[in-house]
Design a protein around this motif. Structure first.
Motif, PDB file in Angstrom:
ATOM      1  N   ARG A   4       5.042 -59.584 -16.232  1.00 22.58           N
ATOM      2  CA  ARG A   4       5.061 -58.745 -17.423  1.00 22.58           C
ATOM      3  C   ARG A   4       6.066 -57.608 -17.267  1.00 22.58           C
ATOM      4  NH1 ARG A   4       1.078 -59.747 -21.115  1.00 22.58           N
ATOM      5  NH2 ARG A   4      -0.436 -61.252 -20.413  1.00 22.58           N
ATOM      6  N   GLN A  48       8.610 -60.571 -30.877  1.00 24.17           N
ATOM      7  CA  GLN A  48       7.733 -61.041 -29.814  1.00 24.17           C
ATOM      8  C   GLN A  48       6.391 -61.553 -30.327  1.00 24.17           C
ATOM      9  OE1 GLN A  48       5.784 -58.475 -26.777  1.00 24.17           O
ATOM     10  NE2 GLN A  48       7.441 -59.286 -25.531  1.00 24.17           N
ATOM     11  N   SER A  49       5.973 -61.094 -31.465  1.00 21.92           N
ATOM     12  CA  SER A  49       4.691 -61.534 -32.019  1.00 21.92           C
ATOM     13  C   SER A  49       4.741 -62.956 -32.573  1.00 21.92           C
ATOM     14  CB  SER A  49       4.222 -60.558 -33.101  1.00 21.92           C
ATOM     15  OG  SER A  49       3.886 -59.318 -32.510  1.00 21.92           O
ATOM     16  N   ARG A  56       9.341 -62.449 -21.641  1.00 21.56           N
ATOM     17  CA  ARG A  56       8.293 -61.736 -20.913  1.00 21.56           C
ATOM     18  C   ARG A  56       7.457 -60.897 -21.869  1.00 21.56           C
ATOM     19  NH1 ARG A  56      12.193 -59.660 -16.123  1.00 21.56           N
ATOM     20  NH2 ARG A  56      11.899 -61.407 -14.738  1.00 21.56           N
ATOM     21  N   ARG A  57       6.203 -60.763 -21.527  1.00 23.52           N
ATOM     22  CA  ARG A  57       5.274 -59.961 -22.324  1.00 23.52           C
ATOM     23  C   ARG A  57       5.116 -58.591 -21.675  1.00 23.52           C
ATOM     24  NH1 ARG A  57       4.579 -62.944 -27.000  1.00 23.52           N
ATOM     25  NH2 ARG A  57       4.719 -65.099 -26.369  1.00 23.52           N
ATOM     26  N   GLY A  84      -1.623 -58.943 -33.101  1.00 27.34           N
ATOM     27  CA  GLY A  84      -1.111 -59.679 -31.955  1.00 27.34           C
ATOM     28  C   GLY A  84      -1.053 -61.166 -32.247  1.00 27.34           C
ATOM     29  N   GLU A  87      -0.678 -64.666 -27.233  1.00 24.62           N
ATOM     30  CA  GLU A  87      -0.125 -64.182 -25.966  1.00 24.62           C
ATOM     31  C   GLU A  87      -0.161 -62.670 -25.819  1.00 24.62           C
ATOM     32  OE1 GLU A  87       0.982 -65.997 -23.369  1.00 24.62           O
ATOM     33  OE2 GLU A  87       0.359 -67.789 -24.427  1.00 24.62           O
ATOM     34  N   THR A  88      -0.008 -61.950 -26.895  1.00 28.80           N
ATOM     35  CA  THR A  88       0.103 -60.497 -26.827  1.00 28.80           C
ATOM     36  C   THR A  88      -0.831 -59.846 -27.831  1.00 28.80           C
ATOM     37  OG1 THR A  88       2.420 -60.683 -26.201  1.00 28.80           O
ATOM     38  CG2 THR A  88       1.695 -58.542 -26.966  1.00 28.80           C
ATOM     39  N   TRP A  90      -1.520 -56.322 -28.986  1.00 27.05           N
ATOM     40  CA  TRP A  90      -0.924 -54.997 -28.857  1.00 27.05           C
ATOM     41  C   TRP A  90      -1.954 -53.901 -28.639  1.00 27.05           C
ATOM     42  CZ3 TRP A  90       3.917 -55.188 -27.691  1.00 27.05           C
ATOM     43  CH2 TRP A  90       4.692 -56.245 -28.137  1.00 27.05           C
ATOM     44  N   ILE A  93      -2.687 -53.473 -24.757  1.00 27.78           N
ATOM     45  CA  ILE A  93      -1.642 -53.158 -23.784  1.00 27.78           C
ATOM     46  C   ILE A  93      -1.700 -51.676 -23.442  1.00 27.78           C
ATOM     47  CG2 ILE A  93       0.865 -53.028 -23.432  1.00 27.78           C
ATOM     48  CD1 ILE A  93       1.005 -55.579 -25.180  1.00 27.78           C
ATOM     49  N   ALA A 148      -5.743 -62.022 -24.856  1.00 22.77           N
ATOM     50  CA  ALA A 148      -5.424 -61.812 -26.274  1.00 22.77           C
ATOM     51  C   ALA A 148      -6.399 -62.522 -27.196  1.00 22.77           C
ATOM     52  CB  ALA A 148      -4.009 -62.280 -26.553  1.00 22.77           C
TER      53      ALA A 148
END
Length: 157
Positions: A4, A48-49, A56-57, A84, A87-88, A90, A93, A148
């Motif tokens: 990450r 990225q979303s 990479r996240r 999100g 995978e992600t 938000w 994080i 996630a």
């Protein structure tokens, strides 16, 4: 070691250069992506979303509180409200505020908006190096993020 990234949002090119030098020389095992401001980060978050994103996240976001155009506080709120994907997530994080101010009102507002930590920018090189190393070790190496795909307890009820 995590794959990450660390996102650093800072509008001062001098400070970005200083941080880049610290990571290059002393913390090369971490990958840092630098953003000059809120709009740049948010545009990257949208990219990225997308489900097909293969980069990479983020494992940590470090925000300057006093950004041009959109403040770090407003960006923090925006990140926490961004939907999100698988995978992600938000809202999960870790976000650390790194600011030149130590006003209690600013600190309180950042925590209310979802910050995980608040630090005043060190004025000495060694202090900054130590702080960045500590943040990386804790948030990237030791901390474990929620997946996630966990249901939101408010929505699940």
């Amino acid at each position: 070691m995590s794959k990450r990234e660390i996102y650093l949002v800072e509008d001062s090119s001098d400070f970005r250069q200083l941080v880049r030098g610290i990571f290059t020389k002393f913390l090369p095992e971490y990958h840092v992506r630098f953003f000059q401001g809120a709009q740049e980060l948010y545009q990257y978050m949208v990219l990225q979303s997308a489900e097909q994103f293969k980069g990479r996240r983020p494992g940590l976001i470090i925000l300057d509180l006093q950004l041009n155009a959109i403040s770090g506080l407003e960006l923090l709120k925006l990140v926490r409200q961004t939907p999100g994907n698988t995978e992600t997530e938000w809202k999960n994080i870790p976000i650390v505020i790194l600011s030149g101010t130590s006003r209690q009102e600013d600190i309180n507002r950042c925590y209310q908006a979802g910050a995980n930590s608040f630090f005043v920018k060190p004025t000495e090189f060694e202090e900054l190096h130590t702080l960045l190393e500590t943040l990386c070790r804790y948030w990237i190496d030791y901390n474990r993020l929620a997946s996630a795909d966990i249901p939101d307890p408010i929505i699940a009820k």
